[in-house]
Structure formats: structure tokens, C-alpha cells
Design an enzyme around this catalytic site. Structure first.
Site, PDB file in Angstrom:
ATOM      1  CB  ALA A 219     -28.023  -2.894 -21.347  1.00  0.00           C
ATOM      2  NE  ARG A 226      -6.540  -4.439 -33.708  1.00  0.00           N
ATOM      3  CZ  ARG A 226      -5.959  -5.425 -33.057  1.00  0.00           C
ATOM      4  NH1 ARG A 226      -6.666  -6.142 -32.186  1.00  0.00           N
ATOM      5  NH2 ARG A 226      -4.687  -5.715 -33.263  1.00  0.00           N
ATOM      6  CG  ASP A 247     -26.373  -5.543  -8.021  1.00  0.00           C
ATOM      7  OD1 ASP A 247     -25.309  -5.600  -8.685  1.00  0.00           O
ATOM      8  OD2 ASP A 247     -27.476  -5.898  -8.473  1.00  0.00           O
ATOM      9  CG  ASP A 273     -32.012  -0.821 -12.852  1.00  0.00           C
ATOM     10  OD1 ASP A 273     -33.082  -0.236 -13.125  1.00  0.00           O
ATOM     11  OD2 ASP A 273     -31.508  -1.689 -13.576  1.00  0.00           O
TER      12      ASP A 273
END
Length: 387
Positions: A219, A226, A247, A273
């Protein structure tokens, strides 16, 4: 009564030691040398092999044991999460709120404050993940909650007080000039994440005090020749910390190795998470009114987007060692010492040393957690096996 732990290799956070004994006196460690120096007033616990290491510290835990913190911002939910993750070696954590209403986030902070005040040793603070994100990089966070930071948000966040860490993840390109600096000056740990920022925008955020990156690669705007993006800024900023989900779903093992090569030693740490399925028999749960399913070891929503992970910290350590090829001691540091250093708690956690808090994990050669200690309190997990 004192506890004398014998029969296992000891990883101190620095090195492995053999044929030595570890004494726990109340909630503190007393590190001794040889087995024949065991104090006579200690109860001996023979661990019968395996490795004993500093307890794992997870700075991104959405849920566990069947509880999902954003859905249930209560002290009892925090205890359920601790209980669910402890068999995976996690002895302390930052419970994490995902994007939601201001009222929900404030309720979560109150719950953490109450837990810390009551002496819940495994709760180190809170991680507020969102809602100040880029819409295109929101991941599984619901679009209706994604928004810009308002003055009312800055006010209540800077007024959070208490003897605990407060981490917030935001997209720096959506913060107004001075907002990040204000949060950092109030004592918050600010991380970049769920961001589509260009390199220059991230570096401007770092100048204001951003010190970390949430679930590196995921995310966030990727690195290209560039357009270095968020990932490029993470690699180029030596003083920042990066969390990574190891994971085999969120990040390829080659990308983990690339991050280890790019960041200075000690600046990459493991997080799970994790969602509520960890430490629970359930294989699905609900957020935002939609069901999230465990599929081939990953958690996905109806759109097929990853929605957190289904691993515990011992799994992250195992995958980092066996699949990524990182030396075991470094994997253990990534799970304990480095997160402790990031929170500036490495004077009491993340190492085995005299006077440090007795937070420990004992696991066997197959990475099954067999015993844990939190502030000296022992639990056996002989029936628990890693995923």
C-alpha cells in the site's frame, strides 16, 4: 520464588550462549553464568532443548484470539488479543486501530490507557493506522472513512497522554505543512503508509519528523528508476525504521533481502499485521460489515485485497530465517530488539540482561513455541504449533 531456566540455548539479543542458566526474580531477569552457579532458592525449570530468547514485540496487531480491536475497543478485547498471540511468542504489542471514526479511535485510546493503568504488562501503547490515507492506496481500509486530517484530529491526538507509546500511520502527501511536526512534538511516533506520495513529499515529511514506514512495500508507491516513490524514500533515509510483514504473501523473500541490504543494520523489524483469526479456531471475521476469509494462509476481502495477515510472530521469524535466509539471531533481533529500540524501550525489553523485564519466549527446533514469560509470569504452550 525465583525461577531457574536450564537446558536451552540462550539468545541474549546479541549472541547465543550454551550451558548457562537464566534466573527470573519476580518480574526481572538475573543473568547468571554456569549451571553450577544456580541459586539454591530457585525452582529449576528444565526446558529440555530449544532456544530461549527475548519475548517478541509486535508493533502492528489488529486482532487475535477472535477479537478485532476496531470492532471492540474494550480492555477485555485487549486481553483476548494478548492471550491469542502469546502462544506465538508475542509478549508485548501495540494493538492497532484501522481507519474508522474519530469516536472509535478515541475509545481505543481510552481502552489502552485503562489497560496500561491496570498493569496489563503486554500492552505497550497503541498504533492508529489511518484514516489519513491516499484513497488509491487504502488497501482493505473502507473508503468511506478515508479523509484529510482536520484541526480537531490534530487537537485530540496531541492531547493523548499516558505512560504508553502512540504510533500513527498516515500518508504524508495528505498532511498539511506543520501537521506532522505538531504530532511529533507532542510525542507521537509518526509513520508513512498507505501512501501514493512522490519521493520529495515523503522526504518533506521526514524533515517534519516521520521516523518509520508501515508494512514496507504494501500500500505504498513503489520504487522505480525515475520515480523513487515511498519505497525509495524508505531506502534512502538511513535514520528511519521499516516494518515488514514476512508471511510469504505480503512481500516476496527477494524483496525482504533487498530491504535488508538497503537499510542500515537494525532499521528493519518484523510485524504481523495480524487479524482476529490468529490464536483462534475461526477462519473468517467481519470488518466494515464484510467478511474477511483466510485463503491459502492469507486473509482477503471480497475484492481479493489482502486484509492483514494470519501469522503470529514465531511464523514471521521462521519464514525470515528459512525462506528469506536471514541468520537466526538477526531474525530474533528483528522480532524483539529492534522494535524495542524504535519505541525507546530497549533499556527494559528486547534483550536478556540483568535487570531487564522478564519477557521471554522458548521455542523448539521446529519453531513451535513451548513456553513464554511476561513480566516473569510463566505459561506453557506445549500443544501449540506454528502455522
Amino acid at each position: 520464588m525465583k525461577q531457574a531456566l536450564v537446558g536451552a540455548r540462550i539468545f541474549t539479543g546479541d549472541k547465543f550462549l550454551d550451558n548457562q542458566v537464566l534466573i527470573i526474580d519476580g518480574d526481572k531477569l538475573i543473568f547468571t553464568a554456569e549451571n553450577d552457579n544456580v541459586v539454591h532458592d530457585a525452582g529449576i525449570i528444565d526446558l529440555d532443548g530449544g532456544i530461549i530468547a527475548p519475548g517478541f514485540i509486535d508493533l502492528q496487531v489488529n486482532g487475535g484470539g477472535g477479537s478485532f480491536f476496531t470492532n471492540d475497543t474494550s480492555v477485555s478485547a485487549l486481553q483476548t488479543m494478548l492471550d491469542g498471540h502469546r502462544p506465538t511468542g508475542t509478549t508485548s504489542m501495540l494493538p492497532t486501530l484501522i481507519s474508522d471514526t474519530r469516536d472509535t479511535h478515541q475509545a481505543g485510546v481510552r481502552a489502552v490507557a485503562d489497560a496500561v493503568t491496570s498493569g496489563m504488562s503486554g500492552i505497550l501503547g497503541i498504533h492508529i493506522e489511518g484514516p489519513f490515507f491516499d484513497m488509491d492506496k487504502r488497501g482493505a481500509h473502507n473508503a468511506r472513512y478515508i479523509r484529510e486530517m482536520e484541526p480537531a484530529d490534530t487537537q485530540w491526538l496531541t492531547e493523548i497522554s499516558g505512560d504508553f507509546a502512540t504510533m500513527i500511520t498516515l500518508a504524508p502527501e495528505h498532511a498539511h505543512t506543520g501537521q506532522i511536526k505538531t504530532l511529533v512534538e507532542a510525542g507521537l511516533i509518526v509513520c508513512a503508509g498507505h501512501s501514493n506520495a512522490h519521493y520529495e513529499q515523503v522526504m518533506a515529511g521526514i524533515d517534519e519528523g516521520i521516523s518509520g514506514f508501515t508494512h514496507l512495500y504494501n500500500a505504498m508507491r513503489p520504487l522505480t528508476g525515475r520515480d523513487p516513490g515511498v519505497v525509495g524514500a524508505a531506502f534512502a533515509s538511513d535514520d528511519t525504521w521499516c516494518a515488514i510483514i514476512c508471511d510469504n504473501h505480503h512481500v516476496h523473500s527477494g524483496a525482504v533481502r533487498a530491504a535488508l541490504n538497503a537499510k542500515p543494520n537494525g532499521k528493519l523489524y518484523l510485524v504481523t499485521d495480524a487479524m482476529s483469526t490468529v490464536g483462534s479456531t475461526q477462519k473468517s471475521f467481519s470488518i466494515y460489515g464484510e467478511t474477511i476469509y483466510e485463503q491459502d494462509g492469507a486473509l482477503v476481502n471480497a475484492e481479493g485485497r489482502l486484509a492483514g495477515s494470519a501469522i503470529g510472530m514465531i511464523d514471521a521469524v521462521r519464514i525470515c530465517h528459512q525462506d528469506v535466509g536471514v541468520e537466526l539471531g538477526e531474525c530474533l533481533r528483528m522480532a524483539s530488539l529492534y522494535p524495542a529500540q524504535y519505541l525507546q524501550l530497549d533499556n527494559q525489553l528486547g534483550q536478556i540482561a540483568t535487570g531487564w523485564r522478564a519477557d521471554l519466549v522458548h521455542f523448539d527446533n521446529d519453531f513451535n513455541v513451548r513456553n513464554t514469560w511476561v513480566a516473569g509470569a510463566h505459561q506453557s504452550h506445549t500443544s501449540v504449533e506454528s502455522t
